[in-house]
Every structure is written in structure tokens, then in C-alpha cells.
Scaffold this active site. Sequence first.
Site, PDB file in Angstrom:
ATOM      1  N   GLU A 241      42.317  41.669  33.621  1.00 26.99           N
ATOM      2  CA  GLU A 241      41.133  40.761  33.702  1.00 26.99           C
ATOM      3  C   GLU A 241      39.864  41.319  33.003  1.00 26.99           C
ATOM      4  O   GLU A 241      39.485  42.245  33.394  1.00 26.99           O
ATOM      5  CB  GLU A 241      40.687  40.472  35.256  1.00 26.99           C
ATOM      6  CG  GLU A 241      41.965  39.739  35.883  1.00 26.99           C
ATOM      7  CD  GLU A 241      41.694  39.516  37.336  1.00 26.99           C
ATOM      8  OE1 GLU A 241      41.907  38.296  37.889  1.00 26.99           O
ATOM      9  OE2 GLU A 241      40.745  40.288  37.977  1.00 26.99           O
TER      10      GLU A 241
ATOM     11  N   SER B 114      37.709  46.072  41.050  1.00 26.62           N
ATOM     12  CA  SER B 114      38.556  44.833  41.604  1.00 26.62           C
ATOM     13  C   SER B 114      37.781  43.743  42.390  1.00 26.62           C
ATOM     14  O   SER B 114      38.245  42.808  42.483  1.00 26.62           O
ATOM     15  CB  SER B 114      39.647  45.422  42.293  1.00 26.62           C
ATOM     16  OG  SER B 114      39.125  46.034  43.422  1.00 26.62           O
TER      17      SER B 114
ATOM     18  N   ASN C  70      42.902  38.501  42.634  1.00 27.63           N
ATOM     19  CA  ASN C  70      42.750  39.084  43.837  1.00 27.63           C
ATOM     20  C   ASN C  70      42.232  37.905  44.837  1.00 27.63           C
ATOM     21  O   ASN C  70      42.474  37.956  46.179  1.00 27.63           O
ATOM     22  CB  ASN C  70      41.543  40.207  44.109  1.00 27.63           C
ATOM     23  CG  ASN C  70      41.987  41.271  43.784  1.00 27.63           C
ATOM     24  OD1 ASN C  70      43.472  41.467  43.814  1.00 27.63           O
ATOM     25  ND2 ASN C  70      41.212  42.549  43.284  1.00 27.63           N
TER      26      ASN C  70
ATOM     27  N   HIS D  50      39.648  44.846  34.467  1.00 30.56           N
ATOM     28  CA  HIS D  50      40.126  45.023  35.524  1.00 30.56           C
ATOM     29  C   HIS D  50      41.617  45.344  35.518  1.00 30.56           C
ATOM     30  O   HIS D  50      42.611  44.380  35.632  1.00 30.56           O
ATOM     31  CB  HIS D  50      40.119  43.805  36.674  1.00 30.56           C
ATOM     32  CG  HIS D  50      40.722  43.999  38.038  1.00 30.56           C
ATOM     33  ND1 HIS D  50      41.196  43.091  38.859  1.00 30.56           N
ATOM     34  CD2 HIS D  50      41.080  45.114  38.640  1.00 30.56           C
ATOM     35  CE1 HIS D  50      41.796  43.415  39.751  1.00 30.56           C
ATOM     36  NE2 HIS D  50      41.868  44.764  39.771  1.00 30.56           N
TER      37      HIS D  50
END
Length: 719
Positions: free
Chosen positions: A473, A440, A511, A461
Site C-alpha cells: 500500500e 500499518s 487492515n 505498507h
Amino acid sequence: MTDVRMDSSESLSFDVDKNRVGWLVFDQPGSSQNILSAAVLHDLDHLLGELESRIANGQMVALVIQSAKPKAFIAGADVREISAVASAEEGRRASAEGQRIFGRIERLRVPTIAAVRGVCLGGGTELVLACDYRLLSDSRDTKIGLPEVRLGILPGFGGTVRLPRLCGIQNALGLILTGKPISAKRAKRIGLADRVVGAHRFEDEVRIFVRDVAHDKVKPGGFKKNFGQRLLEDTPPGRAILFAMARRGVMKETGGNYPAPLRALETVRSVYTAKPQAAYETEARALGELAVTEVSRSLVRVFLLSQGARKAVPEEQLDSRRTVERAAVIGAGVMGGAIAQLIAARDVPVTLKDINQEALDSGMRHASALLKNAAAKRVFTSEQASLKFALIAGTLVYEQLADVDIAIEAVIERMPVKQGVVRDLEMHLDQHAVIATNTSSLSVTELATAAVHPERIVGLHFFNPVHKMPLVEVVPTAKTSSAALARAFGFVLDMGKTPVIVADKPGFLVNRLLTPYLNEAGFLLEQGTAVGDIDRAMTSFGLPMGPCRLLDEIGFDVAQHVSREMSAAFGERLTASGVIERLKDAGRLGRKNDRGFYLYENGRETGPDPALRSVFRVSGSPGGAEEIRERCLYAMVNEAAFALEDEVVAGPDAIDLAMIMGTGFPPFRGGLLRWADRVGVQKIVTRLTELETETGSRFKPAPRLLELAKRGETFTDPT
């Protein structure tokens, strides 16, 4: 079979066989789906004139409507045509035209049979409702439903009128208000299907059914209500109770942010006892008015973005890729077990590996629990859940992975550990297997330096909870081969997820954008704002949970790790307040140990921890919900502008899609940057500048944002 060849168009053909049965076949060229575009409806209208003439002359005794595509009947209307509706009146006329054409099918003076295999949605379902009989294949691909509310509209070709009368009000509302499709077996139980037949001999079963209809062995079905259902649906007091309960359910589910379910509910209530002409007029008027709302525009845009995301890898590369027949997941933690469950749920054999038997057993239990929970929610049956779990094999050794096509490492977020896994995988996998990392926050490029063949390394991800979050992702490196990318990307599609290709930059996309949002919650807490006030401000905006609750779900240990990575990469702009550090040092981890911003008991949240009021010296929210939203959301918009400058994704559309699919950013707002455009880029820049003066440089507007404001431009195309 064919005796008489009649009219045809690009997407439609019609034949009459020697038994005087007409066969109307949908087959849109160059597509795996059939779409009811305006042009196709025009062709259907023309063909119906031919049918009526043949029927009047005694040349036809029955009509079968089917698709030539094995996995698709009709997928619905052309969504781009919905987005092109310019006025409520234009939408009303389009609805009325569809109603008129389907009314011609309903009035044909021979039995009409819809033979459905594969996807049947929206206008396709409304078409089969206009038929006398519905025969469905039992194939796993066969799903039938009315997803219009997910586009901010309602069924407009007669669906709100016909479905409740065929299947009962409660069953109809279950389909119309949720937009969720159902299986053929479920359709049979509620009276939407007259017969469900084996997919392996579908064509033969259709002919048998036609023969049975011709010999009066089948009577048009529908839902058979018991006494309680008749009391509830067929009496005015009962219906009043039913619709009131349904309205409460809609408000609880949507918060009133989505007008379509409420309008659909009111439309069903109005048309159920109305005369046909008035009923259809009510439905058409409702569709026209909904089609031009901002919510519908936003939802249609999100749908089109999700469809466009599938084309990020050239179609020829996807078509020529080696498909994944077997997979492996390395690391049997919460994420590893969940990813293994996802793969097995899509009927792909998967091996779950760990170095510790206790951890492996825990991962297997987690996967089993997810499958059982899906069965409890009727995603599939208990028997199917057991069969899917049987596809998951546990192992402690790499030798069991020799024949997998893709291996996904999901071990602890430490680069040396992940690189060790990569080296071990290269030693044991087939040379063509792709190695994916579920990291991540760590660099996929750095991870790939441990590989002899870095061209086979790619980031995938997944987001937690894996079975719910639609986004993945996809993170290629400069050395990732096109073949590896195509296989990984195609694998994500095969898993039913939405892939967004993201550059290998710190935090990737989601993120990175979440970091300032979550950080700002910490700064607000330090300034005396209550946990509940912060979260309510964001949930009332439409987010599924506020930042404090989200941090509990993420876990303070994980949040701390990501925060340090972001601070190291971006400096003061993404440096956290220190709140998480303090709470973690006090023994709080969030939901995983039942103590975070909230308290948890037996897996359920019991409310904000009152002890935190003294920790943060709560003094209220001076600026109220508006200031909370401005600080949290404008920080995200600003970071999105920085991410665009860094070319993390292809453009603003990818950011909007990723934030909706990966964070639950409210779809009715169209995405983070589409929402920012509606607020006004200049307004956001002005407020960011004020916040920079008041609180510090973390709010300094991004150059991209300043440039847009200077030019009077927006992030997204407003059309």
C-alpha cells in the site's frame, strides 16, 4: 549483414544475409514487450508464405527467430483478446489458428533456430517449441515458461503436445501445471534449450550457433531420460501412476477450485500418445472451453488489474524519477529484516539499522535465513544467495546512511518513536532521499508533522511475510511531492511488488477491511462456534487460511493494537468482541509464543488448542459454514462500501486487487466486490439487515450498498 530485404510489418521484420540465413525479428513499436496478438499472428502467417517461397527457390538455408528487445523475446498472447472470447467455439478456432501457424514453422524445410534473450512466456514459448533448435541467453532477465493456467486456460498453440515430447512428461507438467517460468540453465537441464550462451556476446554466439548447425555440429536435443524415467513415462502402467500422482498434487494445491490445471493434466495425458491431428484438436477444444469459464474471466481480470495498477503514477513521472541505487531500513525486527532481504534479493545495496546490536544481529540472521530458504527452493543458487546477503550492511549509527536514496522506517508502532526516527533521518540523509514509513495503522500525515520537509514523506505498507505477499500500500499525504511519490511507487515496482495507492485514512485499506472479518470470528467464538469450524468455512471458500489462524500469524499483541485503532476511528461498527483481549491477558500471543487459537511445536501448527473449547463453551455452529461465511464476508463487503464512500482508493477495482494481493482473497472469485456482485448486492443488503436485527448495529448496511441495491446496480463493471 543484410543482403536481401524482404517483407515486414509494424511488429515483424525479415532479412536474408549474404550467407542465406534468414533473420525474423519481433519488435513491437512503443513497447518494452512483444505480444502475440491476433494481428501479429496474421503478419507472421503472411511472412511465412514469403519464407516458404524463398526456401523453395534455394535462397535460404536456415532461419533465426529473435527479438530486437534486449529484455524480452515474446511475453505471450494479448490477454485482452482472451477476455474477449465469446464462446468455446471461438476459443477453439483461435487455438487452432495458432497451431496452424506454428505448424508452418515446424514444417519449414531448413533448420529453424529460436534465439531467446529476456522474457519468453506463453505463446512465445510455444513458438520456440515449434523450432528445431533453441538457444537461450544466460541473462538474469531470461525466463521461459507457460503461465496459461494462471489465466484459467492452458497452452493452446501446441504447447501441451510438443513440450512433453521434448522434455518428458514430468518436466512438462512442472511447467504447465504451475505456470512458473524457469531460468535458462534449468531449461538446458530439461532439454528445452540446446545451448545457453553469455548475454554479453549474445549476437556473436547466435551466429556461431547458426554456423554450427549448418555444419551439423549440433543435433536437435531434448531431455535424455534415465531408466526409471523411461519406465514411468514410456509405459502405460508407469504413466497411470505418474498422472494419478500429479492429479493428487493439483488437488492438494488448488482444492479443485481451478479447472485449468486439471484440464491441462488430462489434456497432456490424452495427447501424449495420440496422433498429431487428434492431439491438436484435443488441445484446441480444451482451451476453448476453459476460456469461457467464470474462473478464467476472473483470473484474466485480476491480471489486467495488476497491470493497470502500474499506471497509477503517470509514465512520464516514473521515467524521469531518480531510481533507487542504495536503500536503508530502520528497525531490525521481523519486518525490517524481511524488507532488507527483499531489497537485497533485487540486487540493491541496503543498510539495516537498529539501536541495539542484539536486535541488529537478529535482523541480519532473519534476512540470511530468508535468502537461504529461497536458495533451497531454487529461486536462485546458494552462491547467489551469499552474494545478495553481502549487499546487506548492518549499522548502529545514522552516519552510514548519508548516500541512500530511500529510507524505510520499520520500528515499533508508536507515533513518538516513529517521529523521532523521521527527525533523525532528515538530519543525516541526502536532501533528495525519500523517507518511507512501514506503518500499518498510524497516520502518515501526523508522522510527517515531525519533518522539516514533509513533502519527502510517504507510506509504504508491506505485508507479512514480505517475500511472499505481493501487495504494497502506497500512502501519500497531501504534502507528499510528486517526485517522492514517483520514486517510492517506482521502487515498489522495482522490488517486484504490486503497488496500490491508498488514502491516508485509519487502517488504510486492507487492515480496515480485515478488521470486521476478524472481529466477526471473535463474535462467532463467543457464541459457541468452534475454531476449526470457523477456519474450515473460510478455507473451503478458497482463502489460504481462516480468520483464527490468521490472527495467530498476525500476533495477538499486534491485532489488539490495530483493533483499538479501528475502534477509536470507526466506533461500534469496528469494535472487537473482546476475545483477543482475553486471550492476550491469558498469556497467548499467537504463533510468536506457540500459543494462540492453535498450538505450535518447532514452528509447526499441531491443531486447535483443545483448552479453548471450555473457554468459549463450544456448542457447535447452528448456521453451519454458510452462516459463518455470510457473517465474515458480508461484513467485509459492507466495510468496502464505506471505504469507497471515504475515497480510500480510486474505486472497486483497487479494492479487488488489494484484497487478492494483500489477503489472499481467492483470485478465482475475481476479488471481493466482483464476488459480491455475483452473489447479488440486494441479497447481501437483505442479509445484512437481518443480521443487524439479530446481532447489532455493526451489520447496518452502508449507504453506498443501499444505493446500489435500490438502483439495481453492481460494484464492478460486469463486462
